[in-house]
Design a protein around this motif. Structure first.
Motif, PDB file in Angstrom:
ATOM      1  N   GLY A  49       0.682  -1.294  -0.263  1.00  0.00           N
ATOM      2  CA  GLY A  49       0.152  -0.101  -0.055  1.00  0.00           C
ATOM      3  C   GLY A  49       0.732   1.387   0.044  1.00  0.00           C
ATOM      4  O   GLY A  49       0.397   2.472  -0.248  1.00  0.00           O
ATOM      5  N   GLU A  50       2.168   1.250   0.139  1.00  0.00           N
ATOM      6  CA  GLU A  50       3.163   2.232   0.303  1.00  0.00           C
ATOM      7  C   GLU A  50       3.615   2.287  -1.372  1.00  0.00           C
ATOM      8  O   GLU A  50       4.351   1.319  -1.461  1.00  0.00           O
ATOM      9  N   VAL A  51       3.169   3.376  -1.971  1.00  0.00           N
ATOM     10  CA  VAL A  51       3.746   3.368  -3.493  1.00  0.00           C
ATOM     11  C   VAL A  51       4.734   4.412  -3.582  1.00  0.00           C
ATOM     12  O   VAL A  51       4.586   5.632  -3.103  1.00  0.00           O
ATOM     13  N   TYR A  52       5.678   4.101  -4.271  1.00  0.00           N
ATOM     14  CA  TYR A  52       6.845   4.956  -4.485  1.00  0.00           C
ATOM     15  C   TYR A  52       7.632   4.374  -5.843  1.00  0.00           C
ATOM     16  O   TYR A  52       7.281   3.419  -6.382  1.00  0.00           O
ATOM     17  N   THR A  53       8.589   5.279  -6.257  1.00  0.00           N
ATOM     18  CA  THR A  53       9.420   4.660  -7.425  1.00  0.00           C
ATOM     19  C   THR A  53      10.725   4.336  -6.816  1.00  0.00           C
ATOM     20  O   THR A  53      11.280   4.616  -5.693  1.00  0.00           O
ATOM     21  N   VAL A  54      11.520   3.257  -7.535  1.00  0.00           N
ATOM     22  CA  VAL A  54      12.847   2.955  -7.478  1.00  0.00           C
ATOM     23  C   VAL A  54      13.663   2.960  -8.650  1.00  0.00           C
ATOM     24  O   VAL A  54      13.165   2.783  -9.691  1.00  0.00           O
ATOM     25  N   ASP A  55      14.975   3.773  -8.658  1.00  0.00           N
ATOM     26  CA  ASP A  55      15.752   3.965  -9.668  1.00  0.00           C
ATOM     27  C   ASP A  55      16.082   2.467 -10.321  1.00  0.00           C
ATOM     28  O   ASP A  55      16.049   1.540  -9.649  1.00  0.00           O
ATOM     29  N   ALA A  56      16.129   2.529 -11.620  1.00  0.00           N
ATOM     30  CA  ALA A  56      16.148   1.284 -12.415  1.00  0.00           C
ATOM     31  C   ALA A  56      17.690   0.552 -12.168  1.00  0.00           C
ATOM     32  O   ALA A  56      17.159  -0.785 -11.963  1.00  0.00           O
ATOM     33  N   ASP A  57      18.586   1.038 -12.159  1.00  0.00           N
ATOM     34  CA  ASP A  57      19.680   0.329 -11.681  1.00  0.00           C
ATOM     35  C   ASP A  57      19.705  -0.285 -10.275  1.00  0.00           C
ATOM     36  O   ASP A  57      20.078  -1.345 -10.079  1.00  0.00           O
ATOM     37  N   SER A  58      19.455   0.553  -9.517  1.00  0.00           N
ATOM     38  CA  SER A  58      19.032   0.017  -8.037  1.00  0.00           C
ATOM     39  C   SER A  58      18.345  -1.050  -7.875  1.00  0.00           C
ATOM     40  O   SER A  58      18.446  -2.167  -7.095  1.00  0.00           O
ATOM     41  N   PHE A  59      17.036  -1.152  -8.429  1.00  0.00           N
ATOM     42  CA  PHE A  59      15.934  -2.072  -8.552  1.00  0.00           C
ATOM     43  C   PHE A  59      16.596  -3.434  -9.170  1.00  0.00           C
ATOM     44  O   PHE A  59      16.470  -4.493  -8.402  1.00  0.00           O
ATOM     45  N   ALA A  60      17.185  -3.263 -10.140  1.00  0.00           N
ATOM     46  CA  ALA A  60      17.952  -4.508 -10.917  1.00  0.00           C
ATOM     47  C   ALA A  60      18.985  -5.096  -9.808  1.00  0.00           C
ATOM     48  O   ALA A  60      19.205  -6.311  -9.963  1.00  0.00           O
ATOM     49  N   ARG A  61      19.615  -4.422  -9.051  1.00  0.00           N
ATOM     50  CA  ARG A  61      20.569  -4.888  -8.122  1.00  0.00           C
ATOM     51  C   ARG A  61      20.191  -5.429  -6.854  1.00  0.00           C
ATOM     52  O   ARG A  61      20.730  -6.393  -6.405  1.00  0.00           O
ATOM     53  N   THR A  62      18.881  -5.217  -6.383  1.00  0.00           N
ATOM     54  CA  THR A  62      18.446  -5.412  -5.214  1.00  0.00           C
ATOM     55  C   THR A  62      17.117  -6.254  -5.239  1.00  0.00           C
ATOM     56  O   THR A  62      16.613  -6.713  -3.990  1.00  0.00           O
ATOM     57  N   TYR A  63      16.351  -6.328  -6.187  1.00  0.00           N
ATOM     58  CA  TYR A  63      15.252  -7.074  -6.286  1.00  0.00           C
ATOM     59  C   TYR A  63      15.428  -8.641  -7.195  1.00  0.00           C
ATOM     60  O   TYR A  63      15.940  -8.308  -8.053  1.00  0.00           O
ATOM     61  N   THR A  64      14.459  -9.213  -6.756  1.00  0.00           N
ATOM     62  CA  THR A  64      14.497 -10.828  -7.591  1.00  0.00           C
ATOM     63  C   THR A  64      12.988 -10.917  -8.054  1.00  0.00           C
ATOM     64  O   THR A  64      12.141 -10.782  -7.078  1.00  0.00           O
ATOM     65  N   ALA A  65      12.959 -11.297  -9.199  1.00  0.00           N
ATOM     66  CA  ALA A  65      11.512 -11.586  -9.597  1.00  0.00           C
ATOM     67  C   ALA A  65      10.924 -12.496  -9.071  1.00  0.00           C
ATOM     68  O   ALA A  65      11.670 -13.933  -8.970  1.00  0.00           O
ATOM     69  N   LEU A  66       9.507 -12.753  -8.770  1.00  0.00           N
ATOM     70  CA  LEU A  66       8.899 -13.887  -8.286  1.00  0.00           C
ATOM     71  C   LEU A  66       7.908 -14.257  -9.301  1.00  0.00           C
ATOM     72  O   LEU A  66       7.486 -15.630  -9.351  1.00  0.00           O
ATOM     73  N   GLY A  67       7.597 -13.582 -10.292  1.00  0.00           N
ATOM     74  CA  GLY A  67       6.683 -13.875 -11.394  1.00  0.00           C
ATOM     75  C   GLY A  67       5.491 -12.899 -11.461  1.00  0.00           C
ATOM     76  O   GLY A  67       5.010 -12.373 -10.319  1.00  0.00           O
ATOM     77  N   GLN A  68       5.004 -12.579 -12.657  1.00  0.00           N
ATOM     78  CA  GLN A  68       3.763 -11.797 -12.687  1.00  0.00           C
ATOM     79  C   GLN A  68       3.708 -10.449 -11.887  1.00  0.00           C
ATOM     80  O   GLN A  68       2.564 -10.287 -11.184  1.00  0.00           O
ATOM     81  N   GLY A  69       4.876  -9.664 -12.091  1.00  0.00           N
ATOM     82  CA  GLY A  69       4.819  -8.413 -11.250  1.00  0.00           C
ATOM     83  C   GLY A  69       5.109  -8.570  -9.870  1.00  0.00           C
ATOM     84  O   GLY A  69       4.963  -7.269  -9.196  1.00  0.00           O
ATOM     85  N   ARG A  70       5.638  -9.482  -9.554  1.00  0.00           N
ATOM     86  CA  ARG A  70       5.815  -9.586  -7.958  1.00  0.00           C
ATOM     87  C   ARG A  70       7.214 -10.003  -7.778  1.00  0.00           C
ATOM     88  O   ARG A  70       8.100 -10.547  -8.669  1.00  0.00           O
ATOM     89  N   TYR A  71       7.831  -9.159  -6.970  1.00  0.00           N
ATOM     90  CA  TYR A  71       9.364  -9.174  -6.488  1.00  0.00           C
ATOM     91  C   TYR A  71       9.523  -9.131  -4.936  1.00  0.00           C
ATOM     92  O   TYR A  71       8.758  -8.484  -4.242  1.00  0.00           O
ATOM     93  N   GLU A  72      10.863  -9.573  -4.726  1.00  0.00           N
ATOM     94  CA  GLU A  72      11.156  -9.567  -3.396  1.00  0.00           C
ATOM     95  C   GLU A  72      12.535  -8.772  -3.351  1.00  0.00           C
ATOM     96  O   GLU A  72      13.407  -9.008  -4.056  1.00  0.00           O
ATOM     97  N   LYS A  73      12.724  -7.980  -2.236  1.00  0.00           N
ATOM     98  CA  LYS A  73      14.029  -7.347  -2.101  1.00  0.00           C
ATOM     99  C   LYS A  73      14.799  -8.440  -1.570  1.00  0.00           C
ATOM    100  O   LYS A  73      14.910  -8.814  -0.323  1.00  0.00           O
TER     101      LYS A  73
END
Length: 129
Positions: A49-73
């Motif tokens: 429910g907390e919505v914000y933006t994350v820099d593309a490079d930072s997101f790529a380094r710190t998040y892993t895809a779980l599938g269908q728009g879901r990610y885990e840091k």
């Protein structure tokens, strides 16, 4: 400031995220006591429910895809508890914090920083053993 230590996100806390893959100059928005700015290819994240933006490079380094728009840091963070109030420069803008909040960075040298209120930090992070 307090002592900076290594932490990780508690497992099982997926976020929903969409990459802003558009030809755009991005957009500005108000959050965390300051103006934030995102750019093309950044991510729009809904974290419980907390919505914000994350820099593309930072997101790529710190998040892993779980599938269908879901990610885990899954990237580690370094954090210290603030002893007083202030502002921290982020990749998206500036974030205000108060004593007791946590100053968090995605890099050991303190870069790629942001602030998290104490209650949220304690729910979302655990020491990296």
């Amino acid at each position: 400031m307090g002592e900076r230590k290594c932490w990780r996100r508690r497992p099982g806390q997926a976020v929903v995220a969409v990459q802003l893959r558009l030809v755009t100059e991005g957009f500005r928005y108000q959050k965390w006591g300051g103006e934030q700015q995102c750019k093309a290819n950044d991510w729009v994240v809904d974290n419980g429910g907390e919505v914000y933006t994350v820099d593309a490079d930072s997101f790529a380094r710190t998040y892993t895809a779980l599938g269908q728009g879901r990610y885990e840091k899954t990237g580690k963070v370094w954090a210290e508890q603030a002893l007083g109030s202030g502002r921290v420069d982020t990749k998206e803008g500036r974030t205000a914090y108060k004593a007791g909040d946590w100053l968090v960075s995605n890099e050991a040298d303190g870069s790629d920083a942001y602030a998290v209120d104490a209650e949220t930090f304690e729910k979302q992070y655990e020491p990296d053993a």
